[in-house]
Design an enzyme around this catalytic site. Structure first.
Site, PDB file in Angstrom:
ATOM      1  N   ASP A  57      18.511  18.690 -31.127  1.00 48.20           N
ATOM      2  CA  ASP A  57      18.715  19.507 -32.310  1.00 48.20           C
ATOM      3  C   ASP A  57      19.974  20.324 -32.050  1.00 48.20           C
ATOM      4  O   ASP A  57      20.621  20.175 -31.025  1.00 48.20           O
ATOM      5  CB  ASP A  57      17.468  20.325 -32.683  1.00 48.20           C
ATOM      6  CG  ASP A  57      17.286  21.552 -31.825  1.00 48.20           C
ATOM      7  OD1 ASP A  57      17.886  21.592 -30.742  1.00 48.20           O
ATOM      8  OD2 ASP A  57      16.546  22.450 -32.239  1.00 48.20           O
ATOM      9  N   ASP A  77       5.662   0.245   7.951  1.00 51.20           N
ATOM     10  CA  ASP A  77       5.433   1.383   7.044  1.00 51.20           C
ATOM     11  C   ASP A  77       6.216   2.598   7.514  1.00 51.20           C
ATOM     12  O   ASP A  77       6.854   3.301   6.734  1.00 51.20           O
ATOM     13  CB  ASP A  77       3.949   1.755   7.000  1.00 51.20           C
ATOM     14  CG  ASP A  77       3.141   0.796   6.135  1.00 51.20           C
ATOM     15  OD1 ASP A  77       3.756  -0.134   5.576  1.00 51.20           O
ATOM     16  OD2 ASP A  77       1.911   0.966   6.036  1.00 51.20           O
ATOM     17  N   ASN A 122       2.486  -4.047  10.763  1.00 49.83           N
ATOM     18  CA  ASN A 122       2.433  -3.410   9.443  1.00 49.83           C
ATOM     19  C   ASN A 122       2.621  -1.898   9.543  1.00 49.83           C
ATOM     20  O   ASN A 122       3.372  -1.289   8.785  1.00 49.83           O
ATOM     21  CB  ASN A 122       1.088  -3.745   8.795  1.00 49.83           C
ATOM     22  CG  ASN A 122       1.005  -3.233   7.374  1.00 49.83           C
ATOM     23  OD1 ASN A 122       1.909  -3.472   6.587  1.00 49.83           O
ATOM     24  ND2 ASN A 122      -0.046  -2.518   7.062  1.00 49.83           N
ATOM     25  N   ASP A 153      10.362  20.620 -33.892  1.00 51.82           N
ATOM     26  CA  ASP A 153      10.794  19.583 -32.950  1.00 51.82           C
ATOM     27  C   ASP A 153       9.619  18.968 -32.193  1.00 51.82           C
ATOM     28  O   ASP A 153       9.741  17.885 -31.623  1.00 51.82           O
ATOM     29  CB  ASP A 153      11.778  20.178 -31.931  1.00 51.82           C
ATOM     30  CG  ASP A 153      13.022  20.736 -32.602  1.00 51.82           C
ATOM     31  OD1 ASP A 153      13.590  20.028 -33.441  1.00 51.82           O
ATOM     32  OD2 ASP A 153      13.408  21.880 -32.300  1.00 51.82           O
ATOM     33  N   ASN A 194       7.743 -12.729   5.804  1.00 55.85           N
ATOM     34  CA  ASN A 194       7.161 -12.704   7.135  1.00 55.85           C
ATOM     35  C   ASN A 194       5.704 -13.122   7.143  1.00 55.85           C
ATOM     36  O   ASN A 194       5.255 -13.895   7.982  1.00 55.85           O
ATOM     37  CB  ASN A 194       7.274 -11.296   7.725  1.00 55.85           C
ATOM     38  CG  ASN A 194       8.565 -11.139   8.491  1.00 55.85           C
ATOM     39  OD1 ASN A 194       8.997 -12.069   9.164  1.00 55.85           O
ATOM     40  ND2 ASN A 194       9.191  -9.997   8.370  1.00 55.85           N
ATOM     41  N   GLU A 253       0.824  -1.214   0.000  1.00 53.32           N
ATOM     42  CA  GLU A 253       0.000   0.000   0.000  1.00 53.32           C
ATOM     43  C   GLU A 253       0.854   1.258   0.000  1.00 53.32           C
ATOM     44  O   GLU A 253       0.393   2.324  -0.361  1.00 53.32           O
ATOM     45  CB  GLU A 253      -0.966   0.002   1.193  1.00 53.32           C
ATOM     46  CG  GLU A 253      -0.344   0.324   2.540  1.00 53.32           C
ATOM     47  CD  GLU A 253       0.099  -0.938   3.296  1.00 53.32           C
ATOM     48  OE1 GLU A 253       0.074  -2.009   2.682  1.00 53.32           O
ATOM     49  OE2 GLU A 253       0.480  -0.828   4.469  1.00 53.32           O
ATOM     50  N   ASP A 267      13.529  22.944 -29.472  1.00 48.67           N
ATOM     51  CA  ASP A 267      12.781  24.133 -29.072  1.00 48.67           C
ATOM     52  C   ASP A 267      11.790  24.619 -30.111  1.00 48.67           C
ATOM     53  O   ASP A 267      10.952  25.457 -29.839  1.00 48.67           O
ATOM     54  CB  ASP A 267      13.761  25.267 -28.755  1.00 48.67           C
ATOM     55  CG  ASP A 267      14.675  25.565 -29.942  1.00 48.67           C
ATOM     56  OD1 ASP A 267      14.559  24.852 -30.966  1.00 48.67           O
ATOM     57  OD2 ASP A 267      15.488  26.492 -29.865  1.00 48.67           O
TER      58      ASP A 267
HETATM   59  N1  LIG Z   1      13.330  32.100 -42.093  1.00 41.61           N
HETATM   60  C1  LIG Z   1      13.809  31.245 -42.977  1.00 41.61           C
HETATM   61  N2  LIG Z   1      13.738  31.509 -44.282  1.00 41.61           N
HETATM   62  C2  LIG Z   1      14.209  30.646 -45.175  1.00 41.61           C
HETATM   63  N3  LIG Z   1      14.786  29.495 -44.887  1.00 41.61           N
HETATM   64  C3  LIG Z   1      14.892  29.139 -43.591  1.00 41.61           C
HETATM   65  C4  LIG Z   1      14.412  30.003 -42.575  1.00 41.61           C
HETATM   66  N4  LIG Z   1      14.635  29.405 -41.401  1.00 41.61           N
HETATM   67  C5  LIG Z   1      15.218  28.233 -41.660  1.00 41.61           C
HETATM   68  N5  LIG Z   1      15.378  28.051 -42.981  1.00 41.61           N
HETATM   69  C6  LIG Z   1      15.968  26.892 -43.650  1.00 41.61           C
HETATM   70  O1  LIG Z   1      15.422  25.707 -43.079  1.00 41.61           O
HETATM   71  C7  LIG Z   1      16.445  24.898 -42.542  1.00 41.61           C
HETATM   72  C8  LIG Z   1      15.981  24.168 -41.340  1.00 41.61           C
HETATM   73  O2  LIG Z   1      15.638  25.068 -40.321  1.00 41.61           O
HETATM   74  P1  LIG Z   1      16.364  25.008 -38.934  1.00 41.61           P
HETATM   75  O3  LIG Z   1      17.826  25.137 -39.135  1.00 41.61           O
HETATM   76  O4  LIG Z   1      15.703  25.957 -38.023  1.00 41.61           O
HETATM   77  O5  LIG Z   1      16.036  23.517 -38.530  1.00 41.61           O
HETATM   78  P2  LIG Z   1      16.398  22.790 -37.167  1.00 41.61           P
HETATM   79  O6  LIG Z   1      16.158  21.359 -37.366  1.00 41.61           O
HETATM   80  O7  LIG Z   1      15.658  23.448 -36.061  1.00 41.61           O
HETATM   81  O8  LIG Z   1      17.930  23.056 -37.037  1.00 41.61           O
HETATM   82  P3  LIG Z   1      18.781  23.094 -35.715  1.00 41.61           P
HETATM   83  O9  LIG Z   1      19.266  21.725 -35.510  1.00 41.61           O
HETATM   84  O10 LIG Z   1      19.868  24.045 -36.050  1.00 41.61           O
HETATM   85  O11 LIG Z   1      17.939  23.596 -34.593  1.00 41.61           O
HETATM   86  C9  LIG Z   1      17.591  25.850 -42.267  1.00 41.61           C
HETATM   87  O12 LIG Z   1      18.810  25.197 -42.307  1.00 41.61           O
HETATM   88  C10 LIG Z   1      17.447  26.843 -43.411  1.00 41.61           C
HETATM   89  O13 LIG Z   1      18.077  26.364 -44.564  1.00 41.61           O
HETATM   90 MG   LIG Z   2      15.952  24.142 -34.144  1.00 39.91          MG
END
Ligand SMILES: Nc1ncnc2c1ncn2[C@@H]1O[C@H](COP(=O)(O)OP(=O)(O)OP(=O)(O)O)[C@@H](O)[C@H]1O
Ligand SMILES: [Mg+2]
Length: 851
Positions: A327, A687, A683, A594, A658, A285, A590
């Site tokens: 990333d 506990d 018990n 992602d 036990n 429990e 972020d």
């Molecule tokens: N504002 C924008 N205008 C045009 N192309 C863009 C813009 N932002 C990003 N890109 C293109 O898109 C691609 C992917 O975007 P980004 O680099 O943000 O991806 P990510 O996976 O978040 O990369 P990271 O691993 O650096 O965080 C960039 O490498 C760039 O070539």
């Molecule tokens: Mg990124």
């Protein structure tokens, strides 16, 4: 709210404004305050933290407790007031103890979660203010940007290429466009002018007016159930399975005791109570309490290191994690992106390329990325008379954005994006002198080489291209992104984070493999990996991945450490593939891109400055984006695992042993080995002794490897230590009956002492895999166990014990018990290595993952 009937999106904007007493400028804060009282907070998920009273009620209604209390009532009714009072006190004391611990823990975690609550940009008193989402009321006007969560149901007032991800609600994977205007469709899926709570804006910008909040939202219920329906982790499944096993054994044992008592003495109230008390003694429990308190103590400690845990059980997932995907920007780099210059197709610095890219950044709607910010920060965007006509916002699949601009009868489309992608759309190239020439194979190859070379120097690049558009055209479409003139590239630098090297090394040492999953180009990622001296084996590109089946991807992803130019969808495919191979996978990121991967990972991580969708999908938020604190978090997770396992071991071996011995003894003794009251007391004290477990420290070697639930290990431990404990109990039993000829009261007193002493003291043996004297227990654990032990001895060895039927023991029996207990502890210490031999952490195929 408005009366139901026709869906709100079929009504005209003016009518809705009138019905909700609002205006394009939003509400006044006074009005909003009144509405908040009237409509309640904008929260769909019912608070998981039930009131203390409801929890108490739930415990009391548990069958065993209920039976016990009823039995106590019957005792009272037959005149045995003493039993009634004592049973009731013992039961209530143990419940209250449990509840208070848990309550305190939950309150601490709840407070932490508030610190990362999602905010929304709301128009109040005519200007935009950031407010917590739960303060939003019907009639509010809310501004949304790419990456924001839609905080409530409402209609779209203004849209700049707003794209909504409604997949959570509709299952439809592609984002849908949102625009103003009444819509005749009845189905919410077709309502282009409506946005719904629980969805998110993945591109563009929108202004919405809130029509319904909280439980009144269309999908409020679904969203809440989606949120809470987190698939149980391997660890949770293991704990449940164990709990179920113990319950079954308990049922079996109780039936056994009842039957033998029935046959031998006829069923008396006392033997019935004894059986129930045994069952209570066996029930794990305290497990929920120990788990909650251990985890929340972990959460509080992690908060001190700027890591906020949103889902408690994510802590032990962190301890089990053997792969961390990250990333690039922000975790491995400083995320201080600087636009360092622009060059033309020959690689020479070119101011007009810089002007073009600035035009694009200035007029592109939708997602403003850190690259755009860097461009506009480098030089104020003088529009030079250009005006915005139309644009195609950025998205992560195309990886580019285009704008259509006009100046005195001239129309120009400017595209910027991933350089190789932009180059592929070009048929001409602009030379340094401004003339254009066809882009033949040789020129193309030269540009590719240039891009590659700059990338290897660590520069992030955006390709820039343009084309003239006939003056009568007012819009552009994706099809227009063709036949472009390649102008050059804009170059950016993002300094590598020096601390990442050590952090990654620490994670590696702890058995966590770090994989980089980036949308950026190969040379840039390679350069970063070399600069930071990160261990990296194979590399895969998004194009490679697109051609692989899930099964092949799973097989290859395991020993690939770098993934480049991957789309958001591929990020989550990689995570799923790794999980399917039996790995426990963390993902930290972020961006909007992602969020899907964060969502499907075992441990989703994001950072405080991340987009709403990423933070919402995450289980854990880092207030300071630093992989170093994550390594601490991993240790924390393993510690909680170790402590929960201590309790599991106690429950499966000494405690179970036990109770089993008592059931066996009741078979041959002419009386009960312990009175029901004494079993309950035993018990309760036990506990009490375990309350210190969540505070305990764990040995260094417990923290060295990823830990996940291992039923085999639990069973092995039980099969070795359980019989051992029973063996010594039965020896006590024989000694008391045959050696000392002890009768009821003396027997029960002596057995009580032996049982509680061995149960409590053995925790110091099995809390560590090292020799017991080498690992120092936490003072709180020492205090709780010794207090419980002292209380037990005080009861059993002083006249106080008379209340529960104890008598004074002759010194000879005491000495005998002391000897048996010591022998038992020594035997447990000796057999321990056999029972706890650390199983090697099996990489892969460890867990069958439900498809
Ligand atoms: N504002 C924008 N205008 C045009 N192309 C863009 C813009 N932002 C990003 N890109 C293109 O898109 C691609 C992917 O975007 P980004 O680099 O943000 O991806 P990510 O996976 O978040 O990369 P990271 O691993 O650096 O965080 C960039 O490498 C760039 O070539
Ligand atoms: Mg990124």
């Amino acid at each position: 709210m408005r009366d139901a009937g026709a869906p709100f999106w079929t009504e005209r904007e003016e009518d809705l404004f009138a019905a909700l007493g609002s205006a394009p400028n939003g509400l006044t804060s006074g009005e909003a305050r009144e509405r908040l009282v009237r409509y309640g907070a904008n929260a769909t998920a019912v608070s998981l933290q039930r009131s203390l009273l409801a929890k108490l009620g739930k415990r009391l209604a548990e069958p065993l407790i209920a039976i016990l209390l009823i039995a106590a009532g019957v005792s009272g009714a037959t005149g045995d007031w003493q039993s009634f009072a004592i049973i009731t006190i013992i039961v209530l004391a143990s419940i209250v103890l449990d509840l208070l611990q848990e309550r305190k823990a939950e309150a601490a975690v709840e407070a932490l979660k508030h610190s990362v609550a999602v905010m929304a940009s709301v128009r109040r008193d005519g200007s935009l203010v950031d407010l917590p989402v739960h303060d939003i009321v019907p009639g509010d006007v809310v501004a949304l940007r790419g990456g924001d969560l839609v905080p409530a149901d409402g209609i779209v007032l203004i849209s700049h290429g707003a794209l909504c991800d409604e997949s959570l609600l509709t299952g439809e994977p592609y984002p849908v466009e949102k625009r103003p205007g009444p819509c005749t469709a009845n189905e919410p899926t077709d309502a282009f002018s409506a946005v719904f709570a629980g969805t998110s804006l993945v591109g563009g910008e929108a202004t919405m007016m809130v029509v319904a909040t909280g439980g009144g939202t269309r999908f409020g219920g679904i969203a809440a159930s989606l949120q809470s329906r987190v698939a149980p982790t391997a660890f949770e499944r293991g704990l449940h399975a164990l709990g179920a096993l113990i319950m079954r054994l308990t049922g079996f044992l109780v039936l056994f005791v009842l039957l033998t008592q029935l046959v031998r003495h006829g069923l008396t109230l006392e033997s019935f109570l004894f059986a129930v008390a045994l069952a209570v003694g066996l029930t794990p429990e305290l497990l929920p309490m120990i788990t909650t308190v251990t985890l929340s103590r972990g959460a509080v400690r992690m908060a001190a290191r700027k890591v906020v845990v949103k889902r408690l059980s994510a802590i032990h997932d962190l301890g089990a994690m053997d792969i961390l995907c990250t990333d690039k920007t922000g975790t491995l780099t400083e995320a201080k992106i600087v636009h360092v210059g622009s060059f033309d197709s020959a690689g020479a610095p070119a101011s007009h390329v810089a002007e073009l890219v600035r035009l694009n950044s200035r007029f592109a709607s939708g997602l403003r990325s850190t690259l755009d910010d860097a461009i506009l920060a480098a030089a104020p965007a003088a529009a030079d008379g250009w005006v915005h006509v139309d644009d195609l916002p950025f998205d992560f699949e195309r990886r580019r954005s285009s704008v259509l601009v006009a100046r005195s009868g001239e129309r120009l489309m400017v595209t910027k994006g991933a350089p190789e992608g932009v180059l592929a759309l070009c048929t001409q190239v602009e030379a340094s002198d401004g003339t254009t020439a066809p882009l033949d194979a040789a020129r193309r190859a030269a540009i590719v080489a240039l891009i590659d070379a700059r990338g290897r120097e660590g520069m992030r690049l955006l390709g820039v291209a343009w084309r003239r558009i006939p003056a009568e055209r007012g819009t552009i479409a994706i099809d227009d992104e063709a036949d472009l003139v390649f102008a050059g590239c804009a170059a950016f630098l993002d300094p590598p984070k020096a601390s990442a090297t050590e952090a990654v090394a620490r994670l590696h040492k702890a058995g966590v493999r770090v994989k980089i999953i980036s949308g950026d180009a190969e040379p840039v990622v390679r350069h970063l990996v070399e600069t930071l001296a990160l261990p990296a084996r194979r590399l895969m590109t998004g194009a490679d991945i697109a051609n692989l089946s899930d099964a092949t991807l799973a097989a290859r992803a395991v020993d690939t450490d770098l993934f480049v130019r991957v789309s958001p969808d591929q990020k989550s495919r990689i995570v799923r593939a790794l999980r399917r191979r039996g790995h426990t996978v963390g993902f930290i990121g972020d961006g909007i891109n992602d969020a899907p991967a964060i969502h499907v990972a075992d441990v989703g991580l994001s950072v405080d400055g991340g987009t709403d969708v990423a933070r919402e999908a995450a289980d854990i938020i880092l207030l300071a984006p630093d992989l170093g604190v994550l390594a601490d978090g991993v240790a924390e997770g393993r510690r909680t695992y170790a402590n929960i396992m201590k309790y599991v071991r106690m429950g499966t071996s000494s405690n179970f042993g036990n109770m089993l011995s008592m059931a066996l003894a009741s078979l041959v003794l002419p009386f009960l080995p312990l009175a029901p009251l004494q079993v309950l007391l035993n018990n309760l004290l036990y506990d009490l002794s375990e309350i210190g477990i969540p505070f305990d420290s764990a040995d260094a070697q417990e923290l060295a490897k990823p830990r996940s639930w291992d039923m085999g290990a639990v069973l092995r431990f039980t099969l070795v230590m359980g019989p051992l404990s029973s063996l010594f109990d039965l020896a006590t039993f024989a000694l008391l009956r045959l050696g000392f000829g002890a009768e009821v009261a003396a027997f029960q007193t002596a057995w009580f002492v032996e049982s509680i002493v061995t149960q409590i003291l053995v925790i110091f043996v099995i809390r560590t895999t090292q020799p017991a004297w080498k690992s120092r227990p936490h003072p709180v654990l020492v205090a709780s166990s010794l207090t419980a032990l002292a209380a037990a001895l005080l009861l059993a060895l002083t006249p106080l014990g008379a209340i529960v039927g104890f008598v004074a023991l002759p010194p000879a029996i005491l000495v005998a018990i002391a000897c048996v207990s010591l022998l038992y502890l020594a035997a447990a210490e000796m057999l321990k290595p056999l029972a706890m031999r650390a199983a090697p952490h099996r990489q892969g195929r460890r867990r069958s993952w439900p498809a």
